[in-house]
Design a protein around this motif. Structure first.
Motif, mmCIF file in Angstrom:
data_model
loop_
_atom_site.group_PDB
_atom_site.id
_atom_site.type_symbol
_atom_site.label_atom_id
_atom_site.label_comp_id
_atom_site.label_asym_id
_atom_site.label_seq_id
_atom_site.Cartn_x
_atom_site.Cartn_y
_atom_site.Cartn_z
ATOM 1 N N TYR A 178 0.833 -1.200 0.000
ATOM 2 C CA TYR A 178 0.000 0.000 0.000
ATOM 3 C C TYR A 178 0.867 1.249 0.000
ATOM 4 O O TYR A 178 1.683 1.443 0.885
ATOM 5 N N VAL B 147 -1.825 6.190 2.479
ATOM 6 C CA VAL B 147 -2.638 6.223 3.691
ATOM 7 C C VAL B 147 -2.943 7.698 3.918
ATOM 8 O O VAL B 147 -2.034 8.509 4.112
ATOM 9 N N ASN C 59 -9.348 12.174 5.722
ATOM 10 C CA ASN C 59 -10.312 13.147 5.235
ATOM 11 C C ASN C 59 -10.274 14.325 6.208
ATOM 12 O O ASN C 59 -10.422 14.130 7.405
ATOM 13 N N GLU D 226 -11.977 9.972 9.273
ATOM 14 C CA GLU D 226 -11.817 8.902 8.295
ATOM 15 C C GLU D 226 -10.372 8.805 7.819
ATOM 16 O O GLU D 226 -9.747 9.812 7.493
ATOM 17 N N ARG E 242 -8.096 6.398 4.993
ATOM 18 C CA ARG E 242 -8.199 5.443 3.887
ATOM 19 C C ARG E 242 -6.825 4.867 3.583
ATOM 20 O O ARG E 242 -5.827 5.582 3.613
ATOM 21 N N GLY F 163 -4.743 2.490 0.678
ATOM 22 C CA GLY F 163 -4.817 1.954 -0.678
ATOM 23 C C GLY F 163 -3.597 2.325 -1.481
ATOM 24 O O GLY F 163 -2.485 2.429 -0.957
ATOM 25 N N LYS G 45 -2.184 4.988 -4.779
ATOM 26 C CA LYS G 45 -2.381 6.190 -5.581
ATOM 27 C C LYS G 45 -1.833 5.887 -6.969
ATOM 28 O O LYS G 45 -0.724 5.360 -7.102
ATOM 29 N N PHE H 30 -7.329 6.850 -6.946
ATOM 30 C CA PHE H 30 -6.982 6.097 -5.745
ATOM 31 C C PHE H 30 -7.755 4.787 -5.719
ATOM 32 O O PHE H 30 -8.964 4.785 -5.908
ATOM 33 N N ASP H 31 -7.027 3.697 -5.528
ATOM 34 C CA ASP H 31 -7.637 2.390 -5.308
ATOM 35 C C ASP H 31 -7.636 2.173 -3.809
ATOM 36 O O ASP H 31 -6.582 1.918 -3.220
ATOM 37 N N ILE H 32 -8.785 2.305 -3.189
ATOM 38 C CA ILE H 32 -8.882 2.211 -1.732
ATOM 39 C C ILE H 32 -9.178 0.765 -1.340
ATOM 40 O O ILE H 32 -10.152 0.164 -1.785
ATOM 41 N N TYR I 256 -11.282 1.405 4.501
ATOM 42 C CA TYR I 256 -11.775 2.648 5.072
ATOM 43 C C TYR I 256 -11.883 2.446 6.582
ATOM 44 O O TYR I 256 -12.516 1.485 7.034
#
Length: 158
Positions: free
Chosen positions: A65, A68, A71, A88, A90, A92, A94, A104-106, A109
């Motif tokens: 990953y 990180v 929000n 929040e 996340r 995933g 970038k 972005f592939d998350i 969450y």
């Protein structure tokens, strides 16, 4: 007859505008500040990164990953079990699209309660919230069991 149609059209437009203004004033469209959160911003990211990917219910390791992030606005949860405000985070990857934009592939969450006492994993597909302690239990129960003979044979090889 023509005047009735015109009045009907005007009333329909007024009704449509009323609904659009009502939607704009909805709390879900307002920005929720994280000023009252005990853990926020980079500290929230650090907290999530302090867990292993297994504890977070993520496949692979942290090396898988590259993103990180948090929000900057809070999230309000109203599911009857975990009601409150959360920060929040996340996890995933970038991706540079080559045109100056990013996607972005998350993979995960996570929501941290403003008091810092609760961490939830959010599943957007099912719109469910699972406390991290339950995610960790599921993760450890999914691990394959090793029989005593396999353990003894592994010990003998070392």
């Amino acid at each position: 007859m023509k005047s009735k149609k015109i009045i009907a059209v005007i009333l329909a437009l007024v009704a449509a505008l009323s609904f659009s203004f009502a939607a704009c004033s909805d709390e879900s469209n307002t920005e929720i500040t994280t000023d009252d959160a005990v853990i926020k911003s980079g500290d929230a990211v650090d907290l999530i990164k302090s867990y292993s990917t297994e504890q977070l219910g993520l496949p692979g390791s942290w090396e898988d990953y590259g993103f990180v992030g948090y929000n900057r606005y809070g999230v309000k949860v109203e599911d009857g079990s975990h009601d409150g405000y959360y920060v929040e985070v996340r996890v995933g990857n970038k991706n540079d699209n080559g045109d100056g934009t990013l996607t972005f592939d998350i993979a995960g969450y996570y929501l941290i309660s403003y008091d810092g006492e609760t961490i939830l994993k959010y599943d957007p597909a099912n719109e469910t919230y699972t406390p991290l302690s339950e995610v960790q239990q599921e993760s450890s129960s999914a691990a394959p069991e090793v029989s005593d003979s396999e353990t003894q044979s592994a010990s003998a090889e070392n």
